[in-house]
Design a protein around this motif. Structure first.
Motif, PDB file in Angstrom:
ATOM      1  N   ASP A  28       0.863  -1.182   0.000  1.00  0.00           N
ATOM      2  CA  ASP A  28       0.000   0.000   0.000  1.00  0.00           C
ATOM      3  C   ASP A  28       0.901   1.234   0.000  1.00  0.00           C
ATOM      4  OD1 ASP A  28      -2.159   1.738   0.196  1.00  0.00           O
ATOM      5  OD2 ASP A  28      -2.254   1.570   2.375  1.00  0.00           O
ATOM      6  N   MET A  29       0.801   2.037  -1.069  1.00  0.00           N
ATOM      7  CA  MET A  29       1.657   3.212  -1.198  1.00  0.00           C
ATOM      8  C   MET A  29       0.838   4.497  -1.214  1.00  0.00           C
ATOM      9  SD  MET A  29       4.503   2.079  -3.981  1.00  0.00           S
ATOM     10  CE  MET A  29       5.455   3.538  -3.657  1.00  0.00           C
ATOM     11  N   ASP A  30       1.427   5.553  -0.671  1.00  0.00           N
ATOM     12  CA  ASP A  30       0.887   6.899  -0.803  1.00  0.00           C
ATOM     13  C   ASP A  30       1.544   7.482  -2.053  1.00  0.00           C
ATOM     14  OD1 ASP A  30       0.393   9.626  -0.759  1.00  0.00           O
ATOM     15  OD2 ASP A  30       0.599   9.785   1.412  1.00  0.00           O
ATOM     16  N   THR A  31       0.803   7.516  -3.148  1.00  0.00           N
ATOM     17  CA  THR A  31       1.386   7.955  -4.414  1.00  0.00           C
ATOM     18  C   THR A  31       1.705   9.440  -4.435  1.00  0.00           C
ATOM     19  OG1 THR A  31      -0.831   8.154  -5.352  1.00  0.00           O
ATOM     20  CG2 THR A  31       0.355   6.100  -5.756  1.00  0.00           C
ATOM     21  N   ASN A  32       0.996  10.221  -3.615  1.00  0.00           N
ATOM     22  CA  ASN A  32       1.297  11.658  -3.545  1.00  0.00           C
ATOM     23  C   ASN A  32       2.647  11.919  -2.896  1.00  0.00           C
ATOM     24  OD1 ASN A  32      -1.163  12.387  -4.729  1.00  0.00           O
ATOM     25  ND2 ASN A  32      -2.197  12.330  -2.753  1.00  0.00           N
ATOM     26  N   GLY A  34       4.922   9.332  -2.387  1.00  0.00           N
ATOM     27  CA  GLY A  34       5.889   8.362  -2.870  1.00  0.00           C
ATOM     28  C   GLY A  34       6.450   7.488  -1.758  1.00  0.00           C
TER      29      GLY A  34
END
Length: 87
Positions: A28-32, A34
């Motif tokens: 699970d990544m926070d794409t904002n 990174g």
């Protein structure tokens, strides 16, 4: 820098009780930002998509102590209960 594919090949070990927890199946990544937020892992019976009960266990990034060559050491749950063993 480490690749996601490299992380997914490492076995998860819990430092509190020494148990082998399994392997990463999802990240699970926070794409904002990174940043990796958490991992989902399977049980220690194999590297299938789902664990024994059909769900994975979530390990949060803050619970990781060390990422080594072959393993990822995490610090979750309760301490080892020495009374469980007949020593």
């Amino acid at each position: 820098m480490i690749r996601v594919s490299d992380i997914m090949e490492k076995e998860i070990i819990n430092v509190k009780n020494g148990k082998r927890m399994g392997f990463i199946t999802d990240i699970d990544m926070d794409t904002n930002e990174g940043k990796i937020m958490s991992f989902t892992i399977t049980g220690d019976l194999g590297r299938g998509i789902f664990s024994r009960n059909g769900e994975g266990q979530v390990i949060f990034w803050n619970d990781i102590i060390k990422i080594g060559c072959d393993t990822i050491i995490v610090n979750i749950g309760s301490e080892l209960n020495i009374d469980e063993f007949n020593i």
